[in-house]
Design a protein around this motif. Structure first.
Motif: not given
Length: 282
Positions: A201, A162, A227-228, A158, A224, A198
């Motif tokens: 993903g 990104n 992680i972002f 992931m 989401l 993402l």
């Protein structure tokens, strides 16, 4: 599952490598080649089991500490390594209590992001960073694999989505600078490209590689966003550290990426929060 994921990413890497080679983009070729090596090493460790993952993460941690000690010109880098390695070992020995180290981890991230360059330049900060950030992150990576072997692959993949989509979107369309001083190459268009990667993903991990098949829409939204946001915050935190000591990259260990800390900055930052997510989910 790991083999299917490996074959998929191998095809993607070959495609990007071929396009970069045709367009004679040396930097992209080096980045893709380095990532191919990382992909193989993580795949092999995941297949071999938790001891191999522990060995790989420990090596990454030691190389990270070497880069920190070298760039901070510490008089006793071995002392830093011993302290951090000891804390890392204790955290893994009492993995059920690892969750309680995440609030101090988040506090250090916030202090680094909001603090002055003088504070970050202080050698005492390096020891705090080593224990409260690197040791917690490394222990979280091993604990993630222990909870579910697929999650380590998921995290690496992931963040690769990104990075890659954000990198290409920024190069092709990037005009709107977001952090002119801290990270002058980061653009709004690059961040939006990373977000798109993402999302792609998440679709991949629901379909071709169904790691997230049993998760809800709400849980996916949390993943989401985490992680972002946290991944990009991690990149900015390490950029600030580099700025405080006056360097562009932590080293040249990985061609096209820089040092170990340059490549795994987001991985280190996201891993404790992903561990916390899975811990409460289980």
């Amino acid at each position: 599952m790991i083999l299917r994921a490996y074959l998929f990413f191998l095809c993607v890497i070959i495609l990007i490598f071929s396009l970069a080679y045709v367009k004679k983009s040396r930097e992209t070729v080096l980045r893709v080649a380095s990532f191919f090596g990382i992909l193989n090493i993580f795949s092999l460790a995941s297949i071999l089991g938790v001891k191999a993952v522990f060995g790989l993460v420990s090596l990454i941690l030691l190389l990270s500490l070497y880069e920190l000690g070298k760039n901070y010109h510490l008089k006793s880098p071995i002392l830093l390594a011993l302290i951090v390695a000891g804390c890392y070992g204790l955290m893994l020995s009492f993995a059920s209590y690892l969750i309680y180290f995440i609030p101090p981890f988040l506090l250090l991230v916030a202090l680094t992001f909001a603090g002055t360059l003088k504070m970050i330049r202080n050698p005492f900060y390096v020891y705090c960073f080593g224990v409260m950030f690197l040791a917690v992150s490394a222990a979280s990576l091993v604990a993630l694999y222990s909870l579910n072997p697929d999650t380590l692959w998921f995290l690496v993949a992931m963040l690769a989505f990104n990075d890659v989509t954000g990198y290409f979107a920024g190069r092709k369309f990037g005009k709107t600078l977001v952090f002119k001083v801290l990270s002058p190459k980061k653009t709004l268009e690059g961040y939006l490209g990373g977000l798109g990667g993402l999302l792609a993903g998440l679709v991949l991990f629901h379909t071709i590689i169904p790691v997230l098949a049993e998760t809800t829409l709400f849980q996916n939204a949390i993943l989401l966003i985490t992680i972002f946001i946290v991944g990009n915050v991690g990149d900015l935190v390490f950029s600030k550290i580099k700025r405080s000591v006056g360097i562009k990259d932590f080293s040249n260990f990985l061609p096209g990426h820089g040092g170990i800390l340059d490549r795994f900055d987001s991985t280190f930052t996201v891993s404790p929060l992903l561990f916390m997510f899975l811990y409460y989910l289980n």
